[in-house]
Motif scaffolding. Sequence first.
Motif, short mmCIF file in Angstrom:
data_model
loop_
_atom_site.label_atom_id
_atom_site.label_comp_id
_atom_site.label_asym_id
_atom_site.label_seq_id
_atom_site.Cartn_x
_atom_site.Cartn_y
_atom_site.Cartn_z
N GLN A 195 20.29 4.27 54.35
CA GLN A 195 19.76 3.08 55.02
C GLN A 195 20.54 2.76 56.31
O GLN A 195 20.39 1.69 56.87
N SER A 196 21.35 3.70 56.75
CA SER A 196 22.18 3.47 57.94
C SER A 196 21.75 4.43 59.05
O SER A 196 21.30 5.55 58.78
N PRO A 197 21.89 4.03 60.33
CA PRO A 197 21.60 4.95 61.43
C PRO A 197 22.63 6.08 61.54
O PRO A 197 22.41 7.06 62.25
N ILE A 198 23.72 5.95 60.82
CA ILE A 198 24.78 6.96 60.85
C ILE A 198 24.40 8.12 59.93
O ILE A 198 24.02 7.90 58.78
N VAL A 199 24.47 9.34 60.46
CA VAL A 199 24.18 10.53 59.66
C VAL A 199 25.50 11.28 59.47
O VAL A 199 25.97 11.97 60.38
N PRO A 200 26.12 11.16 58.29
CA PRO A 200 27.42 11.81 58.09
C PRO A 200 27.31 13.32 58.00
O PRO A 200 26.28 13.87 57.59
N VAL A 201 28.38 14.00 58.39
CA VAL A 201 28.51 15.45 58.25
C VAL A 201 29.51 15.70 57.12
O VAL A 201 30.57 15.07 57.08
N PHE A 202 29.18 16.61 56.21
CA PHE A 202 30.04 16.86 55.06
C PHE A 202 30.70 18.24 55.17
O PHE A 202 30.07 19.20 55.61
N THR A 203 31.96 18.30 54.76
CA THR A 203 32.66 19.57 54.66
C THR A 203 33.49 19.56 53.39
O THR A 203 33.47 18.59 52.62
N GLU A 204 34.26 20.62 53.16
CA GLU A 204 35.04 20.73 51.93
C GLU A 204 36.17 19.70 51.90
O GLU A 204 36.60 19.20 52.94
N ASN A 205 36.63 19.41 50.71
CA ASN A 205 37.74 18.47 50.52
C ASN A 205 39.00 19.03 51.18
O ASN A 205 39.41 20.15 50.91
N VAL A 206 39.62 18.23 52.07
CA VAL A 206 40.81 18.69 52.79
C VAL A 206 42.02 18.80 51.86
O VAL A 206 42.96 19.52 52.15
#
Length: 448
Positions: free
Chosen positions: A171-182
């Motif tokens: 529901q947010s205009p922000i589109v997160p990018v996901f990567t592996e756990n640091v």
Amino acid sequence: MKYLLVDLGSTYTKLHIVDTEKNAVTAAASAYTTVETDVAVGFNVAFQKLKDAGAADYDRILGCSSASGGLKIVVIGFSKSLTTEAARLASLSAGGRILKIYSYELSDEDVAEIEKSGADIIVLSGGTENGNKQNIIVNAEKLSAANLQNATLLVAGNTAANPKIKAIFEQSPIVPVFTENVMPATNVVNYKPLRETIGNIFINTIAFAKGIHELSKNFEILLPTPVAVQKAVAAVKKVKGAEVMAVDIGGATTDVHSVAKSFHGEENILSPLFEDPYEKRTVEGDMGMRYSACALYESVGEEAFRKFGIENAKEKTDFRFRNTAYIPETFDEYEFDQIMAHIAAKEALKRHVGTVKKVPTSTRTMFQQNGKDLRFVKYFIGTGGVLIHSKAPERILCAIHQMEENYLAPKNCTFLLDKSYLLASAGLIATVDEQAACKLLEKYLEKV
């Protein structure tokens, strides 16, 4: 093969034509980086100089950029000493400049700061795999309502929280990018996925946002300049067969690079909480010669300059901040730049080099290591305009030997000067022909 190598710096745009068959720089030109308007203008001025010299022919074009001070990153984590620190180190090694670091749950004031920060990337981390996930979820909820403008939200925490985080941002205009756990397990740092994802974000979004899109359409490669320099330093390690460090003093930042083992396993030294990257880079956004001149003064204070007999340092640093294209015209002004560079180098090196602290026991004294042990570095490279144009660069580079005894700094290293301003260019070549890059550096790095 003839390469046109483009380095879009925060102050100057540098062009080199390198013929790898001849192992030679056949032409070079530079111009003021027109970051305030269009970086292509400064590039065209420099390229016209090559044309006028009849030396503008090339086969391939590769580029790097740190215009506007490079990648600006905010890091958010759970534990300050673990996940947050892991995300910070990984972000720095990706070519980023850390604006601010936050740990635990974000306050409303923290979110307001992040909104105003001008960050390109916000790294959201926290929790080991199968560990805490509540913290990163709470912070995701706080950020989902924030105005992050052109920033990219990069999630690198406990992957068990990812489905919930994805739902939060639907529901947010922000589109997160996901990567592996640091940090997938306690004291285990997973650097590479975060580094690679930040690099992809730089190429796909940030470079375009800074007006480089049109200019870079013909570039085969576009990297953050610190990444290109790091590749060159790694190539020097291969050439010399010994551990290497480099300091790059620029208009906006002072970067320090090291390619060296982090912990040497000596009997009386206890290992750090987790080891720093073998290829480590730190960047100090308050240690620049022009754009960050005022920040340098504010960070070290008046006393740091008084030790060199300077009484009007604030006035001089203010002037450089307001006149970023300024080139000293008198001996006194040249000397002040040299002093600024020494101070910037020393402070940046202290932030990069590891330390030890005495830990008394019932039978002997042990030492707890924190950070990277760089005592066995054999080569220390200097680059950046103030070093390259210095009449005595060793006066600046000797900062490596002027840290307190608890710093794990090189004990006996050889100074090398990037006199031809080739480190970033050689690093670009290393991405397509590492052997050619090594040969070029072997030829052009000068012993001081």
